[in-house]
Write an enzyme that holds these catalytic residues in place. Structure first.
Site: not given
Ligand code: NAD
Length: 283
Positions: A165, A169
């Site tokens: 990601h 994140k």
């Protein structure tokens, strides 16, 4: 020209998901309500945002009740979408419930128990789902079904999971955690901490195959590798998402599904994405 179907109000069109969803509403040929509920400071400072050429007026919490009365008189078949912040989700849901506004809640976090209790107490129609990407939800559900149907089917195999990601994140992918739980039931032991979080751009591009333009702008890549003890059998599952369109499109499906339930006066009021999928409610 009035489009068929419900009018959809997206809160907040100033956010990343809200903006993408509002664009998907327009792409689908549905009526986008030219008002969006947002934070007070933005409503005052920004005023309005353009969505595919449509000027959408921003309405802050202090004016929203009065604005809603006007909006409702013009768009009686209103469906609301909420992509806001975990910190305001419960307050927003209370507002929708108090006004009997059918809503699709894509915002994650907040107090989920309170959210469900408020919806149940109000009898308001709602779709609530932390993942509106219907194809991904279908995959997740399929793995859970496989675990129920064939418990222990991969006993003796090993499992490796890598997810990638955007760098910001910090936590492990919720989808990866859910899928690993299904694999656990299939006889593949793996702890949450063993899920590899790939966050370095060079690895994301080289190993995971993330297109360069999506490294920072938002992506969700997952690879699950199942290997037999002697290495003679390998199964690999992947679900790789670039950008936000898959969630935005699924949100529009959820709106259309909810509108149908409202029109039919359905007894069940609260739904999730599996209900939308089960109804075959895909465009
Ligand atoms: P974002 O920060 O870009 O947008 C949030 C917006 O909410 C901001 O524009 C903010 O100004 C606005 N806002 C603040 N106070 C508000 C209020 N009182 N009323 C209305 N709006 C207010 O965030 P994002 O990336 O768009 O994500 C939004 C949420 O959606 C997050 O919880 C995220 O995890 C979730 N999400 C869900 C899915 C899904 O499939 N369900 C997919 C992606 C993201």
């Amino acid at each position: 020209r009035a489009a068929a179907g419900p009018a959809i109000m997206v809160n907040s069109c100033t956010g990343k998901m809200g903006h993408s969803t509002a664009e998907a509403v327009v792409r689908a040929g549905l009526t986008l309500v030219p008002y969006s509920l947002t934070g007070q400071s933005e409503a005052v400072a920004v005023g309005n945002v353009g969505i595919s050429g449509i000027p959408v007026e921003l309405v802050g919490p202090t004016e929203r009740q009065a604005a809603l009365e006007r909006i409702r008189s013009k768009y009686p078949d209103l469906i609301v979408v909420d992509y806001t912040l975990p910190s305001v989700l419960n307050e927003n849901a209370e507002f929708y419930c108090a006004n009997q506004l059918p809503f699709v809640m894509g915002t994650t976090g907040g107090d989920r128990e309170r959210l469900l209790a408020d919806v149940a107490a109000s009898g308001c129609y709602a779709v609530i789902a932390p993942n509106m990407g219907k194809q991904i939800v279908a995959f997740q559900t399929m793995m859970e079904m496989m675990a129920d149907r064939f418990p222990g089917c991969f006993s003796g195999y090993s499992l490796a999971v890598a997810e990638s990601h955007q760098r910001t994140k910090v936590d492990t992918s919720g989808t990866a955690k859910a899928v690993v739980k299904s694999f656990n039931k299939m006889g593949l032991p793996l702890e949450e901490e063993q899920i590899e979080k790939v966050r370095k751009p060079e690895e994301q591009i080289g190993r995971m195959g993330v297109p360069e333009q999506h490294v920072d702008s938002g992506h969700a890549f997952h690879t699950y590798t199942l290997t037999s003890a002697d290495g003679s059998v390998v199964l690999e599952f992947k679900h790789n998402v670039c950008g936000r369109d898959v969630y935005a499109e699924g949100t529009v499906d959820a709106c259309l599904f909810l509108h149908r339930q409202v029109q039919a006066g359905a007894e069940q009021k609260l739904y999730n994405m599996i209900d939308v999928l089960s109804a075959g409610a895909m465009r």
